[in-house]
Design an enzyme around this catalytic site. Structure first.
Site, PDB file in Angstrom:
ATOM      1  N   ARG A 115       5.647   3.073   0.568  1.00  9.99           N
ATOM      2  CA  ARG A 115       6.518   3.385  -0.515  1.00  9.99           C
ATOM      3  C   ARG A 115       7.430   4.203  -0.401  1.00  9.99           C
ATOM      4  NH1 ARG A 115       4.506   3.708  -5.749  1.00  9.99           N
ATOM      5  NH2 ARG A 115       2.370   3.984  -4.863  1.00  9.99           N
ATOM      6  N   GLU A 126      -5.475  -6.824  -6.181  1.00  9.30           N
ATOM      7  CA  GLU A 126      -3.712  -7.216  -6.604  1.00  9.30           C
ATOM      8  C   GLU A 126      -3.532  -8.369  -5.863  1.00  9.30           C
ATOM      9  OE1 GLU A 126      -0.291  -4.286  -7.614  1.00  9.30           O
ATOM     10  OE2 GLU A 126      -0.212  -4.940  -5.462  1.00  9.30           O
ATOM     11  N   ARG A 164       1.003  -1.142  -0.097  1.00  4.18           N
ATOM     12  CA  ARG A 164       0.146  -0.184  -0.002  1.00  4.18           C
ATOM     13  C   ARG A 164       0.963   1.274   0.168  1.00  4.18           C
ATOM     14  NH1 ARG A 164      -2.849   3.439   3.876  1.00  4.18           N
ATOM     15  NH2 ARG A 164      -4.829   4.059   2.676  1.00  4.18           N
ATOM     16  N   GLY A 165       0.761   2.049  -1.001  1.00  2.00           N
ATOM     17  CA  GLY A 165       1.638   3.191  -1.537  1.00  2.00           C
ATOM     18  C   GLY A 165       1.732   4.207  -0.136  1.00  2.00           C
ATOM     19  N   ASP A 224       1.360   3.855   2.912  1.00  2.00           N
ATOM     20  CA  ASP A 224       2.035   3.279   4.104  1.00  2.00           C
ATOM     21  C   ASP A 224       3.492   3.108   3.967  1.00  2.00           C
ATOM     22  OD1 ASP A 224      -0.744   2.790   4.938  1.00  2.00           O
ATOM     23  OD2 ASP A 224      -0.483   0.602   5.213  1.00  2.00           O
TER      24      ASP A 224
END
Length: 655
Positions: free
Chosen positions: A34, A96, A29-30, A32
């Site tokens: 990235r 995904e 999850r970006g 959180d």
């Protein structure tokens, strides 16, 4: 009883891959991670030369998976799922995840969860932030939530990595992941074939039998079939797809040949060196080797393939018991002999059947034209002829296609004429390995079936052979079945692959000179039989005569036996040919018209089947004391011939 492979679940829509575009696909999850943990993990992987897909450009469009992301998932060898506290808030991440489990784990490639500031039990039981997230999703829509929940539970049950701040350095945690991934991708996939075809369904079924989700038990699976049918190819393809799931892997190829050349100790050393990564393993004898395998491998999750096993001692020396290996280990055994699998307690088996029509065509044109598209129209007839001849046998298709690569149609026709007369040496030698492993009487029974009795029911063949040999043949037939030389179809008919039949007839041809058919043990080629009968060339050597004229559509040409489809071939003889056949035991004459009735029948006869027996009577001097099976036209009964059968124990059957 062996488990049936029909229970296997089909592969996902993602096709089998032997090379991957990416070593690793990172799912996260970006918002959180990235710019923190996942970004640092990607950088560490990249610096080690590990080709990693990292959605730094945010390829997702809204909440849907884009084709670019889906292709990246399908093209990745390993997936790392970074499960952060807010991961389940994102419906995109959950979609995904479903795709990853379908395309990567569904094809038994490796999925590694990273529980980053997350308790695995919260993911598994959908508690705390994961439970709250799923409750919110349910208030919005019920369509996909069940799939998402199942996906979270599934990934939570996988072995992975756990990290919480305050319990260690994050950079050391990342370093550990990178080291593990580096070790796994150093394993180069083994070469399967230069043009793999027809593997998806068989690989799927074998992997289903392996039960990859069972992490504690050790499973052994046997792959069996005739020589050259693709057992090793299937094992290689399966090995490549699942190897990353194991701590140690080893593919021991050509065990039959290597054990003959180098001995079992050599194979034991190779196994230990390959798995332990050490050179110079010292083993004095087989017993010491088995002890070392048990002691040094019983804590490791091992994938071991034993290819082309032909002796139970090989299995006992290398993989004697499941508890020789750590929990979750898988042993794959390829063999021609199902009895070895049964003897070793291998209950999960898969029989390789060969290629289907379209698959055969695809392989043949690739070998012959180096293309997987349409072949030249002028080759259509010879290609169909070659495919029919090979009967789905991959090795035969490869040899034919390679030998005729770049050749004109006329050369194809000439070569196929030759192949139909004599098997290619490579094909013959591969197939004959199974024959050479038979006992002497088993070899004789195999040749009887290949030359004369293929197509009879199991009961009929058992009765025929028992009558001919004078004792039970059930064991011999069972051995041929276990050696993959014969099969029994749904109608209880004994069949064999066309090339196996061809091989058997060639072996029988070589036993005696083809120029002197009267000196052969069994006569089955109609031209040879007519020559012996019309020219009175019979001898004591002949034990079986099986006469069946083929059907011909037209009269003429160069074959003197060609006839109209509605007329029988006539055998012009004087009726005395059987006189010198003192050891003749079985006579089966399916068709044909005889100019005279037999003046002699040997008293040694045990089986007599004559569809159009040319008389109402047997010869006066015929004493059928040994006759066990009699099949004659019904219109001949009752007649005076029964008087001469009164002393015999005869199974009377009317045709």
């Amino acid at each position: 009883m062996a488990l049936q492979s029909s229970s296997a679940q089909p592969f996902s829509s993602c096709s089998i891959r032997y090379e991957w575009k990416y070593d690793v696909f990172l799912s996260f999850r970006g918002l959180d991670t990235r710019l923190g943990f996942t970004g640092n993990l990607y950088n560490a992987l990249h610096n080690k030369g590990i080709h990693t897909f990292f959605d730094g450009d945010m390829l997702q469009s809204g909440e849907e998976i884009t084709p670019a992301l889906l292709n990246a998932i399908q093209s990745s060898r390993i997936a790392i799922i970074v499960l952060s506290p807010k991961y389940a808030d994102s419906s995109f991440c959950l979609k995904e995840l479903v795709h990853i489990l379908d395309c990567i784990k569904g094809n038994s490639r490796l999925v590694l969860p990273v529980f980053y500031e997350v308790d695995p039990s919260d993911v598994r039981r959908l508690k705390n932030s994961f439970g709250e997230a799923m409750a919110k999703h349910k208030t919005r829509s019920q369509i996909h939530v069940d799939k998402w929940e199942n996906a979270l539970k599934q990934v939570a049950n996988l072995s992975g990595y756990h990290f919480k701040h305050g319990e260690g350095y994050e950079h050391k945690f990342i370093e550990k992941i990178v080291q593990d991934i580096s070790r796994k991708i150093r394993r180069v996939p083994l070469s399967v074939a230069d043009y793999p075809v027809g593997l998806e369904s068989p690989v799927s079924e074998v992997i289903s039998l392996l039960e990859m989700d069972s992490i504690d038990q050790v499973h052994m699976v046997g792959i069996h079939g005739i020589g050259g049918i693709g057992k090793s190819t299937l094992a290689l393809a399966t090995y490549n797809l699942i190897a990353d799931n194991f701590e140690a892997v080893c593919f021991l190829e050509n065990i039959r040949e290597n054990s003959q050349k180098h001995g079992l100790v050599h194979l034991q050393k190779h196994l230990l060196c390959k798995i332990l990564g050490k050179k110079g393993v010292h083993i004095i004898g087989v017993n010491e080797g088995t002890s070392q395998i048990q002691r040094r491998l019983n804590q490791l999750k091992v994938l071991l393939v034993l290819d082309d096993v032909d002796d139970s001692n090989q299995l006992h020396a290398i993989a004697g018991e499941p508890d020789w290996f750590g929990g979750g280990s898988r042993i794959i055994i390829t063999t021609r002999d199902t009895h070895l699998l049964e003897l070793h307690g291998v209950e999960r088996t898969y029989e390789v059947e060969g290629l289907k029509g379209e698959e055969s065509f695809e392989l043949l044109i690739w070998k012959a034209f180096k293309t997987n598209t349409d072949s030249p129209p002028s080759y259509a007839e010879v290609l169909n002829r070659a495919i029919s001849y090979a009967s789905g046998h991959p090795l035969a298709l490869e040899i034919i296609g390679s030998n005729l690569f770049g050749k004109e149609v006329e050369i194809w026709e000439s070569a196929l004429n030759q192949f139909e007369k004599h098997l290619d040496d490579k094909i013959h030698n591969i197939l004959q390995v199974s024959f050479d492993g038979l006992g002497q009487e088993e070899k004789s029974v195999f040749l009887d079936i290949a030359c004369c009795f293929k197509g009879y029911t199991l009961v009929e063949i058992t009765d025929l052979l028992q009558a001919h040999y004078g004792h039970s043949m059930k064991y011999h037939i069972q051995v041929l079945f276990e050696k993959s030389l014969i099969k029994i179809n749904l109608y209880n008919v004994v069949i064999m692959h066309d090339l196996i039949e061809h091989m058997g007839k060639e072996i029988d041809d070589l036993e005696k000179s083809a120029e002197m058919p009267g000196k052969r043990r069994r006569l089955w080629f109609y031209k040879d039989i007519v020559k012996v009968l019309e020219d009175n060339q019979g001898t004591n050597a002949i034990e079986i005569i099986y006469l069946e004229f083929p059907s011909f559509e037209k009269k003429g040409d160069e074959d003197p036996f060609k006839k109209d489809g509605n007329k029988d071939v006539e055998v012009t003889w004087d009726g005395t040919a059987f006189k010198d056949m003192k050891n003749l035991k079985t006579v089966i004459i399916k068709n044909g018209c005889f100019s005279k009735s037999p003046k002699h029948l040997p008293n040694s006869l045990r089986v007599l089947e004559w569809r159009k027996y040319p008389s109402e009577y047997f010869p006066r001097d015929f004493q059928p004391e040994m006759l066990c099976i009699l099949k004659l036209p019904e219109y001949l009964y009752p007649s005076t011939k029964l008087d001469c059968l009164s002393k015999a124990s005869v199974l009377n059957s009317f045709l």
